[in-house]
Design a protein around this motif. Structure first.
Motif, PDB file in Angstrom:
ATOM      1  N   ALA A 115       0.832  -1.201   0.000  1.00 48.43           N
ATOM      2  CA  ALA A 115       0.000   0.000   0.000  1.00 48.43           C
ATOM      3  C   ALA A 115       0.864   1.247   0.000  1.00 48.43           C
ATOM      4  O   ALA A 115       1.858   1.331   0.733  1.00 48.43           O
ATOM      5  CB  ALA A 115      -0.903   0.008   1.227  1.00 48.43           C
ATOM      6  N   THR A 116       0.474   2.198  -0.818  1.00 45.31           N
ATOM      7  CA  THR A 116       1.149   3.499  -0.857  1.00 45.31           C
ATOM      8  C   THR A 116       0.100   4.601  -0.865  1.00 45.31           C
ATOM      9  O   THR A 116      -1.020   4.403  -1.369  1.00 45.31           O
ATOM     10  CB  THR A 116       2.049   3.646  -2.087  1.00 45.31           C
ATOM     11  OG1 THR A 116       1.267   3.433  -3.267  1.00 45.31           O
ATOM     12  CG2 THR A 116       3.211   2.667  -2.057  1.00 45.31           C
ATOM     13  N   ILE A 117       0.454   5.718  -0.286  1.00 47.04           N
ATOM     14  CA  ILE A 117      -0.426   6.881  -0.257  1.00 47.04           C
ATOM     15  C   ILE A 117       0.394   8.095  -0.656  1.00 47.04           C
ATOM     16  O   ILE A 117       1.560   8.206  -0.284  1.00 47.04           O
ATOM     17  CB  ILE A 117      -1.012   7.109   1.154  1.00 47.04           C
ATOM     18  CG1 ILE A 117      -1.847   5.904   1.598  1.00 47.04           C
ATOM     19  CG2 ILE A 117      -1.887   8.355   1.174  1.00 47.04           C
ATOM     20  CD1 ILE A 117      -2.404   6.069   3.004  1.00 47.04           C
ATOM     21  N   TYR A 118      -0.242   9.000  -1.410  1.00 45.79           N
ATOM     22  CA  TYR A 118       0.426  10.220  -1.843  1.00 45.79           C
ATOM     23  C   TYR A 118      -0.441  11.437  -1.537  1.00 45.79           C
ATOM     24  O   TYR A 118      -1.663  11.384  -1.629  1.00 45.79           O
ATOM     25  CB  TYR A 118       0.713  10.175  -3.341  1.00 45.79           C
ATOM     26  CG  TYR A 118       1.661   9.065  -3.741  1.00 45.79           C
ATOM     27  CD1 TYR A 118       1.181   7.837  -4.169  1.00 45.79           C
ATOM     28  CD2 TYR A 118       3.035   9.250  -3.665  1.00 45.79           C
ATOM     29  CE1 TYR A 118       2.041   6.814  -4.524  1.00 45.79           C
ATOM     30  CE2 TYR A 118       3.910   8.234  -4.023  1.00 45.79           C
ATOM     31  CZ  TYR A 118       3.409   7.017  -4.443  1.00 45.79           C
ATOM     32  OH  TYR A 118       4.274   6.011  -4.791  1.00 45.79           O
ATOM     33  N   ALA A 119       0.224  12.524  -1.214  1.00 44.03           N
ATOM     34  CA  ALA A 119      -0.489  13.791  -1.083  1.00 44.03           C
ATOM     35  C   ALA A 119      -0.951  14.223  -2.466  1.00 44.03           C
ATOM     36  O   ALA A 119      -0.285  13.961  -3.472  1.00 44.03           O
ATOM     37  CB  ALA A 119       0.425  14.848  -0.476  1.00 44.03           C
ATOM     38  N   ASP A 120      -2.083  14.893  -2.518  1.00 40.94           N
ATOM     39  CA  ASP A 120      -2.622  15.349  -3.805  1.00 40.94           C
ATOM     40  C   ASP A 120      -1.634  16.256  -4.534  1.00 40.94           C
ATOM     41  O   ASP A 120      -1.574  16.243  -5.766  1.00 40.94           O
ATOM     42  CB  ASP A 120      -3.939  16.093  -3.582  1.00 40.94           C
ATOM     43  CG  ASP A 120      -5.068  15.155  -3.188  1.00 40.94           C
ATOM     44  OD1 ASP A 120      -6.066  15.639  -2.639  1.00 40.94           O
ATOM     45  OD2 ASP A 120      -4.942  13.938  -3.419  1.00 40.94           O
ATOM     46  N   SER A 121      -0.863  17.011  -3.779  1.00 41.49           N
ATOM     47  CA  SER A 121       0.048  17.976  -4.385  1.00 41.49           C
ATOM     48  C   SER A 121       1.201  17.319  -5.144  1.00 41.49           C
ATOM     49  O   SER A 121       1.847  17.970  -5.969  1.00 41.49           O
ATOM     50  CB  SER A 121       0.619  18.903  -3.305  1.00 41.49           C
ATOM     51  OG  SER A 121       1.298  18.146  -2.322  1.00 41.49           O
TER      52      SER A 121
END
Length: 124
Positions: free
Chosen positions: A57-63
């Protein structure tokens, strides 16, 4: 207990790329999820990207979504942040962080260990 050391920061022109590394040493078996944060002068520390203990699992900031990729090596002790199409607003000190639990979260207070940071400067 645990030491995190970032490297790879520097000065780059807008549109360029950088690859940050974070090497963990010490009792690394107690670190599971890892994350990258950044802090610009006068601003709060913001979440950039996170990765779970098994890289599933990976998560990124929208920016940064679409421009940044987080990954970790097979041993799980080194985490990378590949940053492409850099913008001047990406200028900040980038910090690596680790936490005891498995899941990826975006809040700084949820992380137990921090590196000293590496400066990224993007010129226009």
């Amino acid at each position: 207990q645990v030491k995190l050391v970032e490297s790879g920061g520097g000065l780059v022109q807008a549109g360029g790329s950088l690859r940050l590394s974070c090497a963990a040493s010490g009792r690394t078996f107690i670190i599971y999820a890892m994350g990258w944060f950044r802090q610009a002068p006068g601003k709060e520390r913001d979440f950039v990207a996170g990765i779970s203990w098994n890289s599933a699992a990976t998560i990124y900031a929208d920016s940064v979504k679409g421009r940044v990729t987080i990954s970790r090596d097979k041993a799980g002790n080194t985490v990378y942040l590949q940053m492409d199409s850099l913008k001047p607003e990406d200028t900040a000190v980038y910090y690596c962080a680790g936490r005891h639990t498995l899941g990826v979260v975006t809040t700084p207070v949820s992380y137990n260990y921090w590196g000293q940071g590496t400066q990224v400067t993007v010129s226009s």
